[in-house]
Design an enzyme around this catalytic site. Structure first.
Site, PDB file in Angstrom:
ATOM      1  N   ASP A  67      52.052 -36.094 -62.644  1.00  0.00           N
ATOM      2  CA  ASP A  67      52.339 -35.416 -61.383  1.00  0.00           C
ATOM      3  C   ASP A  67      52.540 -33.918 -61.558  1.00  0.00           C
ATOM      4  OD1 ASP A  67      54.756 -35.663 -62.774  1.00  0.00           O
ATOM      5  OD2 ASP A  67      55.586 -37.152 -61.409  1.00  0.00           O
ATOM      6  N   ASN A 136      66.319 -43.605 -58.331  1.00  0.00           N
ATOM      7  CA  ASN A 136      66.011 -44.434 -57.150  1.00  0.00           C
ATOM      8  C   ASN A 136      64.845 -45.389 -57.413  1.00  0.00           C
ATOM      9  OD1 ASN A 136      63.803 -42.785 -57.156  1.00  0.00           O
ATOM     10  ND2 ASN A 136      64.173 -41.842 -55.176  1.00  0.00           N
ATOM     11  N   HIS A 138      61.865 -44.578 -58.781  1.00  0.00           N
ATOM     12  CA  HIS A 138      60.502 -44.043 -58.699  1.00  0.00           C
ATOM     13  C   HIS A 138      59.844 -43.970 -60.071  1.00  0.00           C
ATOM     14  CE1 HIS A 138      62.012 -39.572 -58.905  1.00  0.00           C
ATOM     15  NE2 HIS A 138      61.497 -39.886 -60.073  1.00  0.00           N
ATOM     16  N   GLU A 143      57.884 -42.473 -54.641  1.00  0.00           N
ATOM     17  CA  GLU A 143      59.239 -42.678 -54.139  1.00  0.00           C
ATOM     18  C   GLU A 143      59.364 -44.047 -53.461  1.00  0.00           C
ATOM     19  OE1 GLU A 143      61.413 -40.747 -55.191  1.00  0.00           O
ATOM     20  OE2 GLU A 143      61.364 -38.721 -54.350  1.00  0.00           O
TER      21      GLU A 143
END
Ligand code: GLP
Length: 260
Positions: A67, A136, A138, A143
């Site tokens: 990314d 979280n 990811h 996400e």
């Protein structure tokens, strides 16, 4: 999933380094999927040390990063381009022409994302995808609620992720809101995956990934579908696993076993 639990972060890094080294030695023209984040820095140090000791060469390898932040030029101090140059690319014998990250500063980021997915396909796909995990759940910047069938595209970052990554920027407002990330399906296409997590802050996300329901609410849980997924953990990151003692019985000391 092969869950390997090591006593401390140092042992977990070394175990992950062993797995990457074995893959590169077995296939010198390997295509590596690379990750960023604080967890990966000691892994890159480990790989650089093996390279410096003469036991590992990346000369034939190709790399694709997961990314990049939308809006950041490759020379921006907080870009993942810059991170990769400093943490890894400038320190080993990789051919820079075969290192790839999506460009975050182009006029058409969605076009760049589609082109990036094509480049991965043209390279023959990823042999070993290295991953970290967000608090979280990811992976990459996929996400919670990211489609488990997703391909490389632009994602809006959650405030939780922006707060976690704010430490690299001057303020929360300065922290980018969007990133180009390879998709969950792109990750699942890799022939093998290696996820590294260290520290108690990751324990809950790790438990949801390994033992929770397969759900887009925890994108990392998609790795449950992968036939060759290895998870390397230190004791802190493993501390919320219900079946921890089972994983430790199957893989004593985090080592391989004949039967998973
Ligand atoms: C970022 C990256 C992820 C990484 C995650 C965890 O959001 N896009 O690839 O896994 O951070 O980072 P850290 O290792 O710093 O906790």
């Amino acid at each position: 999933m092969k869950v390997l639990i090591l006593n401390d972060p140092e042992a977990a890094i070394e175990r992950a380094g062993d797995i990457v080294s074995e893959a590169v030695r077995a296939r010198p023209r390997t295509v590596l999927g690379l990750a960023t984040g604080g967890t990966m820095l000691p892994l890159y140090d480990d790989l650089v040390a093996r390279h410096d000791a003469g036991s590992l060469s990346f000369a034939g390898a190709t790399t694709f990063n997961l990314d990049e932040y939308v809006g950041l030029a490759p020379d921006h101090p907080c870009s993942y381009h810059r991170y990769m140059r400093e943490a890894f690319f400038d320190r080993v014998d990789l051919d820079r022409a075969r290192t790839h990250l999506p460009r975050g500063d182009v006029a058409d980021p969605q076009g760049e994302a589609e082109d990036y997915e094509r480049r991965i396909t043209e390279a023959g796909g990823i042999d070993l995808q290295i991953l970290g995990i967000g608090r979280n759940g990811h992976i990459g910047f996929n996400e919670p609620t990211a489609s488990l069938g997703s391909r490389t595209r632009i994602k809006t970052l959650t405030d939780d992720t922006r707060r976690a990554n704010q430490r690299y920027f001057s303020s929360f407002e300065e922290t980018p809101r969007h990133a180009i990330t390879i998709g969950v399906a792109t990750i699942l296409d890799a022939r093998a995956t290696l996820l590294l997590a260290t520290g108690e802050a990751k324990a809950e996300a790790v438990a949801r990934m390994v033992e929770g329901p397969l759900s887009a609410a925890c994108p990392a849980s998609a790795l449950q579908l992968h036939p060759n997924a290895t998870i390397v953990l230190d004791a802190g990151a493993a501390s919320s696993l219900t079946l921890r003692s089972y994983y430790e019985t199957v893989h004593p000391g985090g080592q391989d076993s004949a039967f998973d």
